[in-house]
Design a protein around this motif. Structure first.
Motif, PDB file in Angstrom:
ATOM      1  N   GLY A 153       0.793  -1.218   0.000  1.00 58.87           N
ATOM      2  CA  GLY A 153       0.000   0.000   0.000  1.00 58.87           C
ATOM      3  C   GLY A 153       0.824   1.266   0.000  1.00 58.87           C
ATOM      4  N   PRO A 154       0.150   2.394   0.188  1.00 52.78           N
ATOM      5  CA  PRO A 154       0.813   3.700   0.130  1.00 52.78           C
ATOM      6  C   PRO A 154       1.680   3.950   1.357  1.00 52.78           C
ATOM      7  CG  PRO A 154      -1.594   3.891  -0.052  1.00 52.78           C
ATOM      8  CD  PRO A 154      -1.293   2.531   0.433  1.00 52.78           C
ATOM      9  N   VAL A 155       2.568   4.919   1.229  1.00 51.08           N
ATOM     10  CA  VAL A 155       3.314   5.426   2.381  1.00 51.08           C
ATOM     11  C   VAL A 155       3.018   6.915   2.540  1.00 51.08           C
ATOM     12  CG1 VAL A 155       5.186   3.746   2.381  1.00 51.08           C
ATOM     13  CG2 VAL A 155       5.348   5.729   0.906  1.00 51.08           C
ATOM     14  N   HIS A 156       2.875   7.335   3.776  1.00 51.34           N
ATOM     15  CA  HIS A 156       2.541   8.731   4.051  1.00 51.34           C
ATOM     16  C   HIS A 156       3.746   9.616   3.741  1.00 51.34           C
ATOM     17  CE1 HIS A 156       1.211  12.216   6.620  1.00 51.34           C
ATOM     18  NE2 HIS A 156       0.088  11.884   6.022  1.00 51.34           N
ATOM     19  N   PRO A 157       3.562  10.693   2.944  1.00 48.47           N
ATOM     20  CA  PRO A 157       4.690  11.546   2.566  1.00 48.47           C
ATOM     21  C   PRO A 157       5.168  12.422   3.723  1.00 48.47           C
ATOM     22  CG  PRO A 157       2.752  11.903   1.154  1.00 48.47           C
ATOM     23  CD  PRO A 157       2.305  11.125   2.332  1.00 48.47           C
ATOM     24  N   THR A 158       6.422  12.827   3.629  1.00 53.46           N
ATOM     25  CA  THR A 158       6.966  13.766   4.602  1.00 53.46           C
ATOM     26  C   THR A 158       7.064  15.179   4.030  1.00 53.46           C
ATOM     27  OG1 THR A 158       9.227  13.207   3.926  1.00 53.46           O
ATOM     28  CG2 THR A 158       8.284  11.959   5.752  1.00 53.46           C
ATOM     29  N   PHE A 159       7.094  15.312   2.700  1.00 52.43           N
ATOM     30  CA  PHE A 159       7.144  16.623   2.068  1.00 52.43           C
ATOM     31  C   PHE A 159       5.770  17.280   2.168  1.00 52.43           C
ATOM     32  CE2 PHE A 159       6.988  19.253  -1.925  1.00 52.43           C
ATOM     33  CZ  PHE A 159       7.911  20.203  -1.516  1.00 52.43           C
ATOM     34  N   TRP A 160       5.719  18.555   2.579  1.00 49.26           N
ATOM     35  CA  TRP A 160       4.451  19.193   2.950  1.00 49.26           C
ATOM     36  C   TRP A 160       3.429  19.212   1.817  1.00 49.26           C
ATOM     37  CZ3 TRP A 160       2.448  23.465   0.501  1.00 49.26           C
ATOM     38  CH2 TRP A 160       3.325  24.155  -0.357  1.00 49.26           C
TER      39      TRP A 160
END
Length: 325
Positions: A199-206
């Motif tokens: 599945g997806p991964v949560h981004p760190t770039f705003w």
């Protein structure tokens, strides 16, 4: 940083030292729960933030009524390539043609095509809530013999301890209760069986985080680990995946950004205790205009994630560099 090699588990390279594959680490929640046998665990809601305009079963079903037309030709090239599929499934332990495997939220059968390379089609069950997606799967010659069903990932129509392996790719982002879906994964596989969720991964770039949270669920790696652990799985591991030309899976996120695996330690249902489902497919009483409004906003936010891989691909052509996360 992480360097990706298809078929090999990547290693996490920290500035001070290098460590092995991302493995289960005890979170504060797990430390409170302890390691006791027979412990009853009570589920909590996901902490992932954001309005998530496409987060309900009926919204996802409507979304895929249209997306199914172009899913294999538009979504896969940027987010779910054949190399990524092989890499993600390399940890699913599909090591015998006689294994009994369920592919949950299998959609058009793209992931199922990877499964039947190692497992007899007649031993594979594909289930999804979208009849339009399933129609695409039924039309693929390589999937002839696969049992194809319409159903809900959070309420699987299977017996406890029925399968040797559980696979789900690109489905969790639409589950109202991810913990419930992973609890079901635990229930339907046999003792010693492996569940593999991609599945997806949560981004760190705003900016990427803003569009991800406005579109659908992009879980954090820590959430995947917590959900699997609370469901009762052991040896929980995360493997980051992505196209060779895509930089920054954790920075910008990916619709298919990680492959999470866990082992079922003993037969029976999950030790996790949950109340009634919060949502049933087809039970929405929302105003159709309001639902359409949400779908439009969610689709606009999601369009960012169709443009981002194109940008990454062009960037790699102009400025080639080893793939980074």
């Amino acid at each position: 940083m992480i360097s990706q090699r298809v078929g090999n588990v990547p290693t996490l390279q920290c500035p001070a030292k290098q460590v092995g594959p991302l493995r289960h680490r005890r979170t504060p929640v797990q430390r409170r729960l302890g390691r006791g046998q027979g412990l009853q665990i009570v589920a909590s809601q996901s902490t992932a933030s954001g309005p998530r305009f496409i987060q309900h079963k009926d919204e996802a079903k409507t979304f895929y009524r249209f997306l199914s037309i172009v899913y294999d030709s538009i979504v896969n090239p940027g987010h779910w390539t054949e190399d990524m599929r092989e890499d993600a499934l390399s940890v699913a332990k599909l090591d015998s043609p006689d294994l009994k495997v369920c592919d949950v939220g299998g959609g058009t059968g793209f992931c199922t095509l990877g499964i039947v390379k190692n497992v007899k089609p007649q031993n594979v069950t594909l289930i999804d809530q979208s009849p339009e997606q399933l129609a695409k799967a039924k039309g693929k010659p390589a999937l002839q013999g696969v049992r194809i069903l319409e159903g809900d990932a959070e309420d699987l129509p299977f017996q406890t301890d029925e399968f040797d392996r559980y696979v789900s790719a690109g489905s969790i982002e639409y589950w109202p209760e991810p913990q419930r879906g992973i609890k079901e994964a635990y229930r339907v596989i046999k003792e010693g069986g492996t569940a593999c969720l991609i599945g997806p991964v949560h981004p760190t770039f705003w900016l990427s985080r803003f569009f991800a949270d406005a579109w659908m669920l992009f879980p954090k790696e820590e959430e995947y680990i917590e959900w699997f652990t609370k469901a009762g799985f052991t040896d929980v591991q995360i493997k980051r995946i992505g196209p060779s030309w895509y930089r920054g899976v954790r920075r910008h996120g990916l619709i298919m950004g990680c492959s999470v695996t866990g082992t079922k330690p003993k037969a029976g249902d999950s030790p996790l205790q949950m109340g009634p489902k919060i949502e049933q497919s087809g039970s929405s009483s929302a105003n159709p205009i309001y639902t359409l409004f949400r779908l439009i906003l969610g689709s606009l936010a999601g369009f960012y994630y169709f443009l981002l891989p194109v940008y990454m691909w062009l960037k790699n052509l102009v400025w080639p560099k080893n793939w980074e996360m």
